[in-house]
Design a protein around this motif. Structure first.
Motif, PDB file in Angstrom:
ATOM      1  N   UNK A 261       0.771  -1.137   0.043  1.00  0.00           N
ATOM      2  CA  UNK A 261      -0.146   0.025  -0.033  1.00  0.00           C
ATOM      3  C   UNK A 261       0.923   1.192   0.045  1.00  0.00           C
ATOM      4  N   UNK A 262       2.004   1.201   0.746  1.00  0.00           N
ATOM      5  CA  UNK A 262       2.882   2.402   0.949  1.00  0.00           C
ATOM      6  C   UNK A 262       4.089   2.086  -0.005  1.00  0.00           C
ATOM      7  N   UNK A 263       3.986   2.311  -1.314  1.00  0.00           N
ATOM      8  CA  UNK A 263       5.172   2.022  -2.062  1.00  0.00           C
ATOM      9  C   UNK A 263       5.070   3.152  -3.268  1.00  0.00           C
ATOM     10  N   UNK A 264       6.203   3.876  -3.131  1.00  0.00           N
ATOM     11  CA  UNK A 264       6.094   5.191  -4.062  1.00  0.00           C
ATOM     12  C   UNK A 264       6.381   4.677  -5.660  1.00  0.00           C
ATOM     13  N   UNK A 265       6.890   3.519  -5.842  1.00  0.00           N
ATOM     14  CA  UNK A 265       7.049   2.932  -7.103  1.00  0.00           C
ATOM     15  C   UNK A 265       5.781   2.527  -7.821  1.00  0.00           C
ATOM     16  N   UNK A 266       4.745   2.312  -6.950  1.00  0.00           N
ATOM     17  CA  UNK A 266       3.396   1.743  -7.564  1.00  0.00           C
ATOM     18  C   UNK A 266       2.312   2.406  -6.922  1.00  0.00           C
ATOM     19  N   UNK A 267       2.323   3.540  -6.149  1.00  0.00           N
ATOM     20  CA  UNK A 267       1.179   4.030  -5.561  1.00  0.00           C
ATOM     21  C   UNK A 267       0.427   5.111  -6.458  1.00  0.00           C
ATOM     22  N   UNK A 268      -0.646   4.686  -6.590  1.00  0.00           N
ATOM     23  CA  UNK A 268      -1.620   5.187  -7.654  1.00  0.00           C
ATOM     24  C   UNK A 268      -2.041   6.650  -7.172  1.00  0.00           C
ATOM     25  N   UNK A 275      11.564   5.425  -6.972  1.00  0.00           N
ATOM     26  CA  UNK A 275      12.056   4.768  -6.043  1.00  0.00           C
ATOM     27  C   UNK A 275      13.301   5.199  -5.634  1.00  0.00           C
ATOM     28  N   UNK A 276      14.180   4.274  -4.882  1.00  0.00           N
ATOM     29  CA  UNK A 276      15.321   4.916  -4.415  1.00  0.00           C
ATOM     30  C   UNK A 276      16.381   4.930  -5.208  1.00  0.00           C
ATOM     31  N   UNK A 277      16.371   4.141  -6.295  1.00  0.00           N
ATOM     32  CA  UNK A 277      17.242   4.490  -7.494  1.00  0.00           C
ATOM     33  C   UNK A 277      16.865   5.401  -8.567  1.00  0.00           C
ATOM     34  N   UNK A 278      15.634   5.469  -8.752  1.00  0.00           N
ATOM     35  CA  UNK A 278      15.157   6.731  -9.751  1.00  0.00           C
ATOM     36  C   UNK A 278      14.397   7.714  -9.176  1.00  0.00           C
ATOM     37  N   UNK A 279      14.953   8.708  -8.670  1.00  0.00           N
ATOM     38  CA  UNK A 279      14.233   9.712  -7.657  1.00  0.00           C
ATOM     39  C   UNK A 279      13.504  10.838  -8.372  1.00  0.00           C
ATOM     40  N   UNK A 368      -4.387  12.373  -0.303  1.00  0.00           N
ATOM     41  CA  UNK A 368      -3.714  13.650  -0.165  1.00  0.00           C
ATOM     42  C   UNK A 368      -2.630  13.344   0.536  1.00  0.00           C
ATOM     43  N   UNK A 369      -2.872  12.422   1.706  1.00  0.00           N
ATOM     44  CA  UNK A 369      -1.373  11.910   2.398  1.00  0.00           C
ATOM     45  C   UNK A 369      -0.447  11.347   1.772  1.00  0.00           C
ATOM     46  N   UNK A 370      -0.926  10.526   0.683  1.00  0.00           N
ATOM     47  CA  UNK A 370       0.182   9.728   0.227  1.00  0.00           C
ATOM     48  C   UNK A 370       0.864  10.855  -0.692  1.00  0.00           C
ATOM     49  N   UNK A 395       7.144   8.417   5.818  1.00  0.00           N
ATOM     50  CA  UNK A 395       8.010   9.380   5.196  1.00  0.00           C
ATOM     51  C   UNK A 395       9.492   8.792   4.744  1.00  0.00           C
ATOM     52  N   UNK A 396       9.890   7.736   5.484  1.00  0.00           N
ATOM     53  CA  UNK A 396      11.186   7.143   5.114  1.00  0.00           C
ATOM     54  C   UNK A 396      10.882   6.436   3.634  1.00  0.00           C
ATOM     55  N   UNK A 397       9.862   5.768   3.583  1.00  0.00           N
ATOM     56  CA  UNK A 397       9.611   4.969   2.291  1.00  0.00           C
ATOM     57  C   UNK A 397       9.609   5.852   1.147  1.00  0.00           C
ATOM     58  N   UNK A 398       9.032   7.395   1.323  1.00  0.00           N
ATOM     59  CA  UNK A 398       8.766   8.213   0.036  1.00  0.00           C
ATOM     60  C   UNK A 398       9.874   9.160   0.029  1.00  0.00           C
ATOM     61  N   UNK A 399      11.149   8.783   0.743  1.00  0.00           N
ATOM     62  CA  UNK A 399      12.217   9.791   0.634  1.00  0.00           C
ATOM     63  C   UNK A 399      11.954  11.111   1.229  1.00  0.00           C
ATOM     64  N   UNK A 400      10.824  11.437   2.211  1.00  0.00           N
ATOM     65  CA  UNK A 400      10.647  12.656   2.921  1.00  0.00           C
ATOM     66  C   UNK A 400      11.451  12.652   4.375  1.00  0.00           C
TER      67      UNK A 400
END
Length: 487
Positions: A261-268, A275-279, A368-370, A395-400
């Protein structure tokens, strides 16, 4: 044979969510089920819960009690993880519009003691009698709403002469205790002698939370640091003596996050994934978030975000006190949350005084929180105390990068961007010690300093995004805790 576990809680994502408790109840049982445990849920039949259950069917009529003329047990599945779930339909107790715990006047319902006594008593009934061929061998209660469950187990066992089912009680926040006047104790249907210092009595009242702490077989909290802190007068909320007495039965198991659910690489919910390698996508998320919130679209203005319940616990007076210096250094501030009217009003006034620099959205908005986590550079979590905290994990997961006070689960999950941690590539955010304005402001200045060093900022951001706080570890830790009750 797999242990049969019934999780008892007041809310569960995605059926109903008012805070982090729902996220935990939505994810932990599913992770345990994936590890082979026979796990189900018991929830109060709030309208959104009943309406959200998939393939819902009535199972049984339960005896009228606690002021409910009719009590019906339904069975279905949660819509996301297909978790088997029971819901108690009691229209006179649960069918109310608005917040499940309080009215529109922000005052708790006068009959909350009866509403959640029903939840605890029904859990004990399922453990003692089973239902539709299934019977739990262990009950796992969450927070004060489920606090009477082990007391009803103990009372029923004493009356029947049969051993009670095992019980585990998780404290998600010791500050919320479910306190009620002594004169209402007779409405619970518990033995008179349970209203005692060695029981539910708490300074002339009775406490659902204390019942869970006193009568459960094992106690867990949601982080190791919080388990230690609540045994002290500073954080024990008057229950530190009881917790020290039960120290051998107390452990801290850090919460996780749903990494699907909390994955910036696939978050709709994000306009662009990363993701961490492609920011590169994070920079676009920031620009679009600034535009959405009515902030000036300035790429090099550090964007600080707050996603929180607006309560005194969260230390938001430090954010308010440090807002002008933060803006003076070129930063922007955005907030999503709701809570105490005075705090809401203060942030609204701040936004009105600084248009284009401060944006405030009051209320709950999951999507909005995402986007806030996806677009923010820093997420502020300056809590006075924090049992675990999920905000910093998102926040860590999303690089904030999280800016947090060293307390509870915040201390267990965020590594400060100190020189030594930068040197060994372990830094993931900013940590300050005392809940004082000077300490908070100094941490904000350090965030600005690092932001102006792009290579160092990228290093810390990448390390933060590589942190993994999934549910597999906590799920296995709880299963190991259950096994201690079977040995």
């Amino acid at each position: 044979m797999a242990v049969a576990v019934l999780h008892v809680a007041a809310e569960c994502y995605p059926l109903l969510k008012t805070g982090g408790l729902a996220d935990v109840v939505g994810a932990l049982p599913a992770a345990q089920r994936a590890l082979g445990a026979d796990v189900r849920l018991l929830l109060p039949g709030f309208p959104t819960i009943l309406d959200g259950l998939v393939d819902r069917q009535p199972l049984a009529e339960l005896p009228a009690c606690h002021g409910a003329r009719t009590v019906r047990l339904w069975f279905g599945h949660t819509p996301d993880s297909a978790m088997p779930a029971y819901a108690l339909e009691a229209p006179g107790l649960y069918d109310r519009s608005g917040n499940p715990y309080q009215g529109y006047d922000q005052r708790p319902y006068d009959d909350n003691h009866r509403r959640f006594a029903l939840l605890g008593q029904a859990a004990a009934r399922l453990a003692n009698e089973g239902i539709d061929g299934w019977r739990p061998t262990l009950l796992h209660g969450h927070d004060w709403h489920a606090g009477l469950m082990p007391a009803y187990l103990r009372a029923t066992a004493r009356q029947s002469g049969r051993p009670a089912a095992a019980s585990v009680f998780t404290v998600h926040n010791l500050a919320y205790q479910g306190l009620f006047p002594a004169q209402k104790y007779g409405e619970l249907g518990l033995p008179d002698d349970f209203f005692a210092i060695e029981g539910l009595e708490f300074y002339g009242q009775f406490s659902f939370l204390k019942a869970g702490l006193f009568y459960s077989d094992r106690i867990a909290t949601v982080s190791p640091s919080y388990a230690r802190e609540i045994q002290t007068p500073e954080f024990g909320c008057g229950l530190d003596g009881l917790l020290r007495w039960r120290a051998t039965d107390l452990c801290g198991i850090l919460n996780g996050v749903d990494q699907t659910l909390w994955n910036p690489a696939a978050d709709t919910a994000l306009p662009t994934n990363f993701d961490a390698e492609r920011r590169e996508g994070k920079r676009r998320c920031k620009a679009l978030l600034q535009q959405e919130l009515g902030l000036e679209v300035v790429a090099d203005a550090p964007l600080f975000a707050v996603v929180s319940r607006l309560t005194e616990q969260k230390g938001l007076h430090r954010v308010l006190g440090g807002a002008v210096p933060l803006l003076a250094q070129g930063g922007q501030l955005c907030l999503l949350g709701s809570g105490e009217p005075a705090i809401e009003a203060a942030f609204k006034a701040l936004a009105q005084a600084h248009p284009g620099r401060v944006a405030v959205r009051l209320g709950f908005d999951e999507a909005l929180s995402h986007r806030l986590f996806g677009g923010a550079d820093v997420v502020l979590v300056p809590s006075r105390f924090e049992p675990c905290g999920l905000t910093q994990l998102y926040a860590l997961r999303y690089g904030a990068l999280p800016l947090v006070r060293r307390t509870g689960g915040l201390a267990d999950t965020v590594r400060d961007a100190s020189l030594e941690n930068l040197a060994d590539d372990s830094a993931t955010g900013f940590v300050f010690e005392r809940c004082e304005q000077d300490d908070y402001d100094a941490a904000v200045r350090r965030a600005f300093t690092l932001y102006r060093q792009p290579a160092a900022w990228d290093q810390v951001q990448r390390r933060a995004m590589c942190c993994r706080f999934g549910w597999d570890g906590p799920a296995e830790a709880y299963l190991a805790l259950y096994r201690t009750l079977r040995e």
